[in-house]
Write an enzyme that holds these catalytic residues in place. Structure first.
Site: not given
Length: 239
Positions: A172, A187
């Site tokens: 994601y 991330k």
């Protein structure tokens, strides 16, 4: 096409290797030291175990001494394992990060490979995220990864030695993750570190790559993630 060509034409893809087969032979990393953050449980412990099987000396870092001690016992029992050491560390603190590298060097040697696996995560609607909740995830997943990466690179740049960094990412980072705005944003930052530092440090022999695994079941999963896995598990209707 001639008859001879037809006779020898490939017929589909080769069969996959048997379950449990390994890509690399034992001893591949003999003589090297690998430092794995979040190495006391889950994916981090599995990564450390594979490096141990390949002959590396392994240092696992994490915040819970009891988990690290238990993981060390498991890793020492891996066939072909080199020496194993552990370092208690909060990667959000750059001074503690420096101490981890000092401890790794004292116990084994300067790490040749760094695996940035440690991360924080929990589901929460974006509008309900508190400042502390945001910081708890971003400071561990992104900032902690950066502190570890920076310390590793500084030492190799000073010594003029090559090194390898693996950052564990998440899909994601590309797609977004509703309910995980904090983790997805962090991330995405980790992904960009890979892309930026691969170019910046590549000329000095420091490689950096991203690894994006799927969900790995482990003992620290939150209840909602565990429930989702249970709901999606094959049942009689899927047999």
């Amino acid at each position: 096409m001639t008859d001879n060509a037809r006779t020898h034409a490939p017929r589909g893809l080769p069969a996959p290797p048997p379950l449990g087969a390994a890509a690399l032979p034992p001893g591949t990393y003999a003589g090297q030291v690998v430092l794995v953050t979040g190495g006391g449980t889950g994916l981090g412990k599995a990564i450390a175990a594979e490096f141990a099987r390949l002959g590396a000396g392994v240092v696992i870092a994490g915040r819970r001494a009891e988990q690290l001690a238990a993981a060390c016992r498991e890793l020492e029992a891996v066939p072909g394992a080199g020496r194993v050491a552990a370092a208690v560390c909060d990667i959000r603190d750059p001074e503690r990060v420096a101490e981890v590298f000092d401890a790794a060097e004292a116990a084994l040697a300067a790490p040749d490979v760094l695996v940035n696996n440690a991360a924080a995560n929990f589901p929460c609607p974006a509008e309900d995220l508190s400042p502390n909740a945001w910081r708890a995830v971003v400071d561990t997943t992104l900032t902690g990864t950066w502190f570890m990466t920076r310390e590793f690179a500084r030492r190799h740049l000073a010594a003029g030695t090559p090194g390898s960094i693996v950052n564990v990412g998440a899909s994601y980072a590309w797609t977004g993750g509703p309910g995980f705005a904090h983790s997805a944003a962090a991330k995405a930052g980790v992904k960009n570190l890979v892309e930026t530092l691969a170019v910046e440090w590549g000329p000095y022999g420091i490689q950096i790559n991203g690894l994006v695994p799927g969900l790995v079941p482990h003992e620290d999963m939150t209840a909602d993630i565990r429930g989702g896995l249970e709901r999606s598990a094959p049942g009689p209707k899927d047999a």
